[in-house]
Design an enzyme around this catalytic site. Structure first.
Site, PDB file in Angstrom:
ATOM      1  N   HIS A 132     -47.227  13.110  -6.112  1.00 23.67           N
ATOM      2  CA  HIS A 132     -46.380  13.086  -4.897  1.00 23.67           C
ATOM      3  C   HIS A 132     -47.317  13.878  -3.427  1.00 23.67           C
ATOM      4  CE1 HIS A 132     -43.242  14.631  -2.401  1.00 23.67           C
ATOM      5  NE2 HIS A 132     -42.331  13.986  -3.143  1.00 23.67           N
ATOM      6  N   ASP A 209     -46.420  19.662 -11.715  1.00 23.32           N
ATOM      7  CA  ASP A 209     -45.392  19.252 -10.755  1.00 23.32           C
ATOM      8  C   ASP A 209     -44.248  18.876 -11.569  1.00 23.32           C
ATOM      9  OD1 ASP A 209     -43.356  17.980  -9.055  1.00 23.32           O
ATOM     10  OD2 ASP A 209     -45.074  16.919  -7.916  1.00 23.32           O
ATOM     11  N   GLN A 212     -39.638  15.984 -11.272  1.00 21.22           N
ATOM     12  CA  GLN A 212     -38.949  14.805 -12.041  1.00 21.22           C
ATOM     13  C   GLN A 212     -38.925  14.961 -13.473  1.00 21.22           C
ATOM     14  OE1 GLN A 212     -37.508  12.554 -10.288  1.00 21.22           O
ATOM     15  NE2 GLN A 212     -38.308  13.014  -8.336  1.00 21.22           N
ATOM     16  N   CYS A 373     -43.405   9.037  -0.758  1.00 20.68           N
ATOM     17  CA  CYS A 373     -44.375  10.194  -0.575  1.00 20.68           C
ATOM     18  C   CYS A 373     -45.359  10.086  -1.837  1.00 20.68           C
ATOM     19  CB  CYS A 373     -43.525  11.657  -0.752  1.00 20.68           C
ATOM     20  SG  CYS A 373     -42.424  11.653   0.642  1.00 20.68           S
TER      21      CYS A 373
HETATM   22  N1  PMP Z   1     -43.078  16.259  -6.551  1.00 22.02           N
HETATM   23  C1  PMP Z   1     -42.423  15.271  -7.012  1.00 22.02           C
HETATM   24  C2  PMP Z   1     -42.946  14.245  -8.188  1.00 22.02           C
HETATM   25  C3  PMP Z   1     -41.132  14.910  -6.487  1.00 22.02           C
HETATM   26  O1  PMP Z   1     -40.433  13.624  -6.796  1.00 22.02           O
HETATM   27  C4  PMP Z   1     -40.741  15.489  -5.148  1.00 22.02           C
HETATM   28  C5  PMP Z   1     -39.277  15.070  -4.663  1.00 22.02           C
HETATM   29  N2  PMP Z   1     -39.503  13.784  -4.354  1.00 22.02           N
HETATM   30  C6  PMP Z   1     -41.535  16.633  -4.934  1.00 22.02           C
HETATM   31  C7  PMP Z   1     -42.686  17.087  -5.490  1.00 22.02           C
HETATM   32  C8  PMP Z   1     -41.025  17.452  -3.714  1.00 22.02           C
HETATM   33  O2  PMP Z   1     -40.056  18.138  -4.086  1.00 22.02           O
HETATM   34  P1  PMP Z   1     -39.292  18.711  -2.905  1.00 22.02           P
HETATM   35  O3  PMP Z   1     -38.881  17.952  -1.654  1.00 22.02           O
HETATM   36  O4  PMP Z   1     -37.987  19.204  -3.347  1.00 22.02           O
HETATM   37  O5  PMP Z   1     -40.213  20.250  -2.435  1.00 22.02           O
END
Ligand code: PMP
Length: 415
Positions: A132, A209, A212, A373
């Site tokens: 991401h 990270d 998910q 993203c």
């Molecule tokens: N990493 C992953 C794998 C995500 O799915 C997301 C949210 N789509 C994020 C990071 C970012 O999370 P947040 O917007 O809650 O900071």
């Protein structure tokens, strides 16, 4: 601290669980809502919104700094979440649980604090092709400042990391590995245990990270031996604006603060300021208190169902959906890894994902379209984006059937 109460029977009745989500009971565009955008944000059960409401009605004051009873009540409610998080991910101590505003904030904290102190020109940070943006851009920013470089672990067309390449990319210059546990765009579950063990053999710390992963499976940071692990409340039945950075105590202790201000200090003079102890050293200013209380209620809710049961149910729905979608002519699933969480990205032959998503929305079906993203993933497949159905335990087979009908209608509409 009042525990949140939910109405989950011992033998799991998934429809009763679904009934606890008021938002799912509505119609959208004249049709019963089918919510399949859980990867972006999960929905909130009534027990969580009630807990947040009760906090505002009975317990609200600023935390940590007040001698008065209400401030202590607020502090108790807010800090209770820290123990729940520690137990939920099996961290050793409360000092290892840093409150942040979400996964993005957690990763920026590590990149800025750990990175600025430890990276120098020529050092390398290993990330993967399926990250991401939240696990790419913060590293690029600190790399730019320090002269370090990003190295990218490639993936194959199924959407699995090519582990041989991972081992090849390691060198004496590697100073950090930052990898996603479960890909939000492909659903791939990465072999993070293997990655962490390999990095540790070379004395390199690993940030995972887990945005998910934590909402969908049992995560044990001690068993993983992760150095840093980041996740967000709003993907786990909690509110937006709140998240967690887990970090090993020794690493966190050696890191400088990320932001300065109230609460993170021990003593301030104009000559010199000293820092508060962990975890407060990293928590400057008034935090999102009610959101923190809400995460505690979210964890209570998930615990009452059980993460093993949640993972099992979501896997069942993933298999059901994969089979149904694979029967649709002209539909191609993007991301077919052996080990997958309940995320299905797909393309429809000759139809732009945004157009398809718009027609699905008209039928009350919420899916996400675009690059999720994760633009490098789209670059890998040379596509502009996908449609993504991300399934939660409170979805059901009927939701999947409605998606399938919706896709058939999209195909008819575009001829
Ligand atoms: N990493 C992953 C794998 C995500 O799915 C997301 C949210 N789509 C994020 C990071 C970012 O999370 P947040 O917007 O809650 O900071």
């Amino acid at each position: 601290m009042p525990e949140t109460t939910t109405d989950i029977p011992t033998k799991i009745n998934w429809e009763e669980i679904r009934a606890q989500f008021p938002v799912l009971q509505q119609e959208v565009n004249g049709k019963k809502l089918v919510y399949l955008d859980n990867g972006a944000s999960s929905q909130m059960p009534k027990s969580v919104s009630d807990r947040i409401d009760a906090y505002h009605k009975n317990e609200h004051a600023n935390v940590h700094r007040g001698i008065h009873s209400l401030s202590q009540k607020a502090t108790d409610a807010f800090e209770a979440t820290r123990s729940k998080v520690r137990d939920f991910i099996n961290a050793v101590s409360l000092e290892e649980i840093i409150y942040t505003t979400g996964t993005t904030d957690s990763i920026n904290l590590v990149a800025q604090s750990y990175g600025r102190k430890n990276f120098k020109a020529g050092d390398e940070i290993l990330v993967s092709e399926m990250e991401h943006h939240a696990n790419i851009v913060p590293w690029q920013m600190i790399a730019e400042e320090t002269g370090a470089k990003l190295k990218v672990i490639p993936m194959n067309d199924e959407g699995e990391l090519i582990m041989d390449k991972f081992y090849e990319l390691f060198s004496d210059k590697t100073k950090m590995v930052a990898v996603v546990h479960v890909s939000n765009a492909l659903g791939t579950i990465n072999p993070v245990e293997e990655i962490i063990a390999a990095a540790h053999k070379r004395n390199v710390p690993v940030l995972i990270d887990g945005a998910q992963a934590v909402p969908h499976s049992k995560v044990d940071v001690q068993a993983l031996d992760a150095d840093f692990y980041a996740f967000s409340a709003h993907k786990m039945c909690g509110p937006t604006g709140f998240g967690i950075l887990y970090g090993k105590k020794d690493l966190l202790n050696a890191m400088p603060p990320y932001r300065g201000g109230g609460d993170m200090i021990d003593k301030v003079t104009f000559e010199k300021t000293t820092w508060n102890d962990l975890p407060h050293k990293f928590e400057a200013g008034t935090p999102p208190i009610s959101a923190g209380v809400g995460l505690g209620a979210g964890i209570d809710f998930l615990n009452q169902i059980g993460m093993e049961a949640i993972a099992e149910r979501e896997h069942e729905l993933l298999e059901y959906a994969t089979e149904k979608l694979n029967q649709i002519e002209g539909l191609k699933i993007v991301g077919t890894a052996d080990k997958k969480a309940s995320v299905i990205s797909f393309l429809l032959d000759g139809i732009h994902p945004t157009d398809a998503g718009t027609i699905l929305d008209q039928q009350g079906i919420a899916v996400r379209t675009g690059h999720h993203c994760a633009q490098p993933i789209m670059q890998h497949y040379e596509i502009p984006g996908t449609l993504r159905a991300s399934i939660s335990f409170y979805n059901n087979e009927e939701d999947i059937d409605r998606l399938v009908e919706g896709i058939e209608l999209v195909k008819e509409f575009f001829g």
